[in-house]
Each structure stands twice: as structure tokens, then as C-alpha cells.
Design an enzyme around this catalytic site. Structure first.
Site, PDB file in Angstrom:
ATOM      1  N   SER A 256      -2.181  71.411  83.083  1.00 28.57           N
ATOM      2  CA  SER A 256      -2.500  70.350  84.441  1.00 28.57           C
ATOM      3  C   SER A 256      -3.810  71.065  85.169  1.00 28.57           C
ATOM      4  O   SER A 256      -3.869  71.467  84.653  1.00 28.57           O
ATOM      5  CB  SER A 256      -1.007  69.722  84.470  1.00 28.57           C
ATOM      6  OG  SER A 256      -1.147  70.738  85.901  1.00 28.57           O
ATOM      7  N   LYS A 257      -4.086  69.315  85.839  1.00 31.47           N
ATOM      8  CA  LYS A 257      -4.682  70.144  86.872  1.00 31.47           C
ATOM      9  C   LYS A 257      -4.557  71.074  88.449  1.00 31.47           C
ATOM     10  O   LYS A 257      -5.805  71.973  88.248  1.00 31.47           O
ATOM     11  CB  LYS A 257      -5.423  69.132  87.489  1.00 31.47           C
ATOM     12  CG  LYS A 257      -6.301  68.243  86.719  1.00 31.47           C
ATOM     13  CD  LYS A 257      -6.133  66.506  88.236  1.00 31.47           C
ATOM     14  CE  LYS A 257      -7.313  65.448  87.939  1.00 31.47           C
ATOM     15  NZ  LYS A 257      -8.864  66.480  87.238  1.00 31.47           N
ATOM     16  N   ARG A 258      -3.298  71.815  87.753  1.00 29.89           N
ATOM     17  CA  ARG A 258      -2.791  72.517  88.796  1.00 29.89           C
ATOM     18  C   ARG A 258      -3.985  74.116  87.907  1.00 29.89           C
ATOM     19  O   ARG A 258      -3.790  75.031  89.371  1.00 29.89           O
ATOM     20  CB  ARG A 258      -1.317  72.507  88.974  1.00 29.89           C
ATOM     21  CG  ARG A 258      -0.778  73.784  89.329  1.00 29.89           C
ATOM     22  CD  ARG A 258       0.834  73.262  89.854  1.00 29.89           C
ATOM     23  NE  ARG A 258       1.567  72.647  88.542  1.00 29.89           N
ATOM     24  CZ  ARG A 258       1.683  74.060  87.329  1.00 29.89           C
ATOM     25  NH1 ARG A 258       1.856  75.178  88.224  1.00 29.89           N
ATOM     26  NH2 ARG A 258       2.717  73.575  86.562  1.00 29.89           N
ATOM     27  N   GLY A 260      -6.183  74.006  86.753  1.00 25.48           N
ATOM     28  CA  GLY A 260      -8.051  74.478  87.265  1.00 25.48           C
ATOM     29  C   GLY A 260      -8.349  73.500  85.611  1.00 25.48           C
ATOM     30  O   GLY A 260     -10.059  73.614  85.902  1.00 25.48           O
ATOM     31  N   ASP A 262      -9.994  70.438  84.085  1.00 28.19           N
ATOM     32  CA  ASP A 262     -10.510  68.829  84.346  1.00 28.19           C
ATOM     33  C   ASP A 262     -10.741  68.571  83.304  1.00 28.19           C
ATOM     34  O   ASP A 262     -10.715  68.900  81.676  1.00 28.19           O
ATOM     35  CB  ASP A 262     -11.571  69.783  85.529  1.00 28.19           C
ATOM     36  CG  ASP A 262     -10.825  70.120  87.099  1.00 28.19           C
ATOM     37  OD1 ASP A 262      -9.857  68.700  87.774  1.00 28.19           O
ATOM     38  OD2 ASP A 262     -11.178  70.977  87.427  1.00 28.19           O
TER      39      ASP A 262
END
Ligand code: GLU
Length: 505
Positions: A256-258, A260, A262
């Protein structure tokens, strides 16, 4: 005959391999989908096959043209090319005609069940602890009932008649996989708005486009059972399937975005090089047999083998990506880097636009590149490194720099350096337009060193106060590099400022 055998018998390998990458434009190109695209491209190239790009935009509500554009832009940036291009929304009539064929052959039927009935059915099945599946109510409708419903203008979907039995296939990455169709109810192939369901559109397209290899994410495995049933009935050769493992974060949780992670556009905007991104993505579940880690995609095309893709999950590790990016940065020439770094310099307003084109500024930036290239992990860090060199006075001195400057011997070092620099400035023995080069900077430092030798001021007591005075920090690029970037006048004014304001003598 079990399917795995049939797949073999079909001798598809004799056909020229045709791979496809089929993104849904409901978001940008993420790490996982970019890796799928890359593996398809590498596999197609390594087997002298073709890659088909197919935009799966039949979910009209969630699909956006802007996402399609950004996916295509990112694929091109990564260096992924394709031989044919299709968009599902341009092909709606084709799905209709395949569905009509199945209807005429009695392989599919119209279903007039209302969404409410289906919802109740599902809830009832779930409340009894059963899996939910359609109860085939409309399979039994007679032609009169169908015509009546049509006359009444009732909405309908088209459902596929699922035959009970096992479905087995040989996944090129994961080996034999078996499903029981007992858990699959008659599923929708055409929705009530006339658009095809995902599984149906995929099979029609893979058939029509003569796809030989379906290489996609593991999350699609359960769809494969339905798709194989459709392939069988549509009557074309079943492609090979290969399902790539998911990508997890370093904590082994879903990416996930958590972590890093993107979109490729975001990585690109943060200063990752396309060469590094392609290099890193290719190492997610695959590695060359010689274990090499830094390469260009063009180097590995011939070494890529589908069978070398690992079935264990890949781990997305931003530190490794940064390391790979740094390696690719250092493969670039300084002139190439100047062009790559320029957008970041402009964005951060480090240098005023009006003077950016000036020769002396370009030389200064080029010298900064020489000074920081070894340290750089992402291009977007570059403005931060160099901004202090483009202002007259240092904005702030670190505590350890101040401490160093306050040492007894520091003022002396700075005074002698100022004298040497003033002398050099007057001597006119250097090219005024280009400023000092690194070797001239080195000469000055050496002379200062010689002059202080008898007083035993050397090593860190010589270098650190100079660096602290010129940059506000005790660590950083080599002094000759700093001097050549700043130029004599700016060096002298910084040294004087430190003497007057920090050391206070
Ligand atoms: N459009 C699907 C997706 O974006 C991929 C379909 C497939 O590869 O079969 O997940």
C-alpha cells in the site's frame, strides 16, 4: 482428457507467441500492474513474440480517459512498446455477437431476475451458511415467457450455462491448479446495460486476438476457472496461463501507499530514472540466473525466461529501489544529469528562471552534479543539496559547524584562506567567465595548508572550519569542489561573514 493435457496437445508453442497486457483505466499504473506489463513485454520479446495492449474500459463508471493516457505515458516512459492496441469500449458489438452465438447454441440464456430477487437469494444462501450462487431460475424459461418479458420491456442479463465438473489447468509458474465448478453458478456474460462482464470480454478478446499466453497477477487465478469454461465453449485454443505472485511490503503485508508504493507517474515525478524503475520492477519475482542486479532492460531480454519467475511473493523494498536508482544515476554523464535534474531545480526555484540559461549558471550546476553525483539517490534530492550554493549567505550553520568554527585555530585558517583567495582574484590568472576549476581550488587549499604547517594546523583542523564556513556543515563535498562551485568572490564573502558574525573576531 484433462485440460492440462489438452493445452499441451494444442501445440500452441508452435504458433508465434502472443502476450497481452490488459489494464483497466480506473487508476494510474501501479507497481504491480507495471510489473505485469514489463513481464509480458520481456516474455514476448524474449520469445520473439508480440505484445498486445488492451485497455479494459468496459466499467464505464470507473474508467477515465485521463487514466488511460497516464498508463500509456508511463508504459512508454518505462520503454515498454506494443505491437497492437485495442480498447474494449470500441468492441462492444463483438461481445454482443459472441453472446448471441452462445444464446443461439443454447450455451447461454436471458435472465430477467430483478436485482432485488438476486439480493434476497444471496442473503438467504449466506444465512444458511452456504456459498452464494445463482439458482439458474431463468435457465428453465420457455420462449413464451421470454417473449412476454421482452414485450414488457423488462431488463435482462445474459448468463452462461455452467457445466458441472472439475476444471484443471497447468499454470506455467504455479503448476497444476484445480477448481470445482460446483461452486460456480451460471454467471453473467452480458450485463443489463449491454456491456460485457469482465470474464466474458477477456475471453472474447483473448480468442479474437489469438493470445497464446495469459500472464497476469495472482489475484486473477479464480477468474481463470470461468474463463477456461468460456474458452472451451467459444471453441478456440486455450492459452497458457501464468499467474505472477503478489507484491508485498517489507513487513509482508499487502502493498500500500504506506510502503512507499505509488504509481509509476509519482515515482517518475520524484526523480527515479526509467532505467532504474525497469531494472527494479524486473527483479520483483524474477532474477537473472547469474544474480546480476544492475542492468538495462535491453541486456536481459535474451536472458528472461518465464519459467524463472518465482512463485513466492515479491517484496517491495524502497531502499533497494533507491540503491538501484543511485547506480543508474552514476551511469549517466554529468551532461545527461543536468538535463534530468533541471525540472527539479526549476520546480524548487533554486535558480531564478531568467538566469538559468546563462553559461556561468550551467557550469555551476554542472559542478554541483560532479560534487553530489555519488550521493544522489533520487533526482528530487538534488535541489536540496545545492540550494545553499545559489544564495549569497548561508541560511543556517549546523551546531557542529559552529563548534568547529569557534575552535582556537579556525579564525587563523579562514584569514589565511581569504588572503590567498584575494591574491588569486587579483592575479587574473584564471578564466573569469568560468571561475576556478577544481584543480585551482585544490592549489589554493594546498597553499593554505603549507602556510599553516609550521603551526601544526592540519587535517580536520584545516579542512573542517573551511567547509563549515563555506557551507554551514562540517561534512560534504571535497573543498576544491566547493570552491569551484561557489567561485572566489562568494567564498571570500562567506569566509568574512563567518569571521565577523559567527566567530566574532
Ligand atoms: N483488466 C484486468 C485488470 O486490470 C486484467 C485482466 C487480465 O489480465 O486478464 O486487473
Amino acid at each position: 482428457m484433462v485440460l492440462a493435457e489438452r493445452v499441451k496437445n494444442e501445440k500452441q508453442i508452435e504458433r508465434s507467441p502472443r502476450f497481452r497486457f490488459a489494464p483497466s483505466p480506473t487508476g494510474g499504473l501501479h507497481i504491480g500492474t507495471a510489473r505485469t506489463a514489463l513481464f509480458n513485454w520481456l516474455a514476448a520479446k524474449s520469445m520473439n513474440g508480440k505484445l498486445i495492449l488492451r485497455i479494459e474500459d468496459t466499467d464505464l463508471k470507473r474508467s477515465k480517459e485521463s487514466y488511460e493516457e497516464s498508463i500509456i505515458g508511463d508504459l512508454k516512459w518505462l520503454g515498454i512498446s506494443w505491437d497492437e492496441f485495442y480498447r474494449q469500449s470500441d468492441r462492444l458489438k463483438i461481445y454482443q455477437s459472441y453472446a448471441n452465438k452462445l444464446l443461439n447454441e443454447g450455451q447461454a440464456y436471458m435472465c430477467f431476475c430483478s436485482p432485488e430477487r438476486l439480493e434476497n437469494l444471496k442473503n438467504e444462501q449466506l444465512s444458511k451458511g452456504n456459498d452464494s450462487q445463482y439458482d439458474s431460475k431463468c435457465r428453465k424459461l420457455g420462449s413464451e415467457e421470454i417473449e412476454k418479458s421482452l414485450r414488457e420491456g423488462k431488463k435482462f442479463t445474459i448468463r452462461f450455462k455452467v457445466k458441472k465438473g472439475d476444471i484443471e489447468f497447468n499454470d506455467l509458474i504455479r503448476g497444476k491448479i484445480k477448481f470445482s465448478s460446483e461452486i460456480i453458478g451460471d454467471f453473467i456474460i452480458i450485463k443489463s446495460d449491454g456491456t460485457p462482464s469482465y470474464n466474458f470480454a477477456v475471453v472474447v478478446d483473448d480468442s479474437d486476438m489469438m493470445i497464446t499466453h495469459v500472464l497476469r497477477g495472482e489475484d486473477h487465478i479464480t477468474n481463470t476457472a470461468r474463463q477456461i469454461m468460456l474458452f472451451e465453449r467459444i471453441g478456440i485454443k486455450i492459452p497458457y496461463f501464468a499467474h505472477i505472485s503478489m507484491i508485498l511490503g517489507t513487513d509482508r503485508a499487502k502493498l500500500s501507499k504506506r510502503h512507499g508504493a505509488d504509481t509509476i507517474t509519482q515515482f517518475r515525478e520524484s526523480g527515479y530514472l526509467c532505467e532504474a524503475m525497469g531494472n527494479y520492477l524486473s527483479l520483483l519475482s524474477w532474477s537473472p540466473r547469474d544474480g546480476e542486479e544492475i542492468f538495462y532492460l535491453s541486456d536481459i531480454i535474451r536472458r528472461f525466461r518465464l519459467e524463472d519467475i518465482s512463485k513466492s511473493p515479491a517484496i517491495f523494498d524502497i531502499d533497494k529501489l533507491n540503491w538501484i536508482n543511485g547506480n543508474h544515476i552514476r551511469k549517466k554523464t554529468d551532461l545527461e544529469l543536468i538535463n534530468l535534474c533541471m525540472p527539479f531545480i526549476i520546480k524548487k526555484d533554486v535558480v531564478k528562471k531568467e538566469i538559468l540559461e546563462e553559461e556561468r549558471i550551467k557550469i555551476k550546476i554542472l559542478r554541483c552534479i560532479g560534487a553530489f553525483k555519488d550521493k544522489l539517490k533520487v533526482l528530487s534530492d538534488f535541489p536540496e543539496y545545492i540550494k545553499e550554493f545559489f544564495i549569497e549567505k548561508i541560511s543556517s550553520y549546523n551546531d557542529d559547524a559552529i563548534e568547529m568554527l569557534k575552535m582556537e585555530t579556525s579564525a587563523k585558517v579562514l584569514r589565511i584562506l581569504i588572503k590567498e583567495m584575494q591574491f588569486k582574484l587579483k592575479s587574473n590568472k584564471f578564466n573569469k567567465n568560468y571561475g576556478l576549476d577544481e584543480s585551482e581550488g585544490k592549489e589554493i587549499i594546498n597553499t593554505v595548508g603549507m602556510k599553516l604547517k609550521k603551526e601544526k594546523i592540519k587535517g580536520r583542523f584545516l579542512y573542517m572550519p573551511i567547509r563549515a564556513s563555506l557551507t554551514g556543515k562540517i561534512h560534504g563535498p571535497e573543498l576544491p569542489k566547493i570552491i569551484s562551485i561557489l567561485g572566489l568572490e562568494n567564498c571570500i564573502s562567506r569566509l568574512k561573514y563567518t569571521l565577523n558574525n559567527i566567530i566574532g573576531t
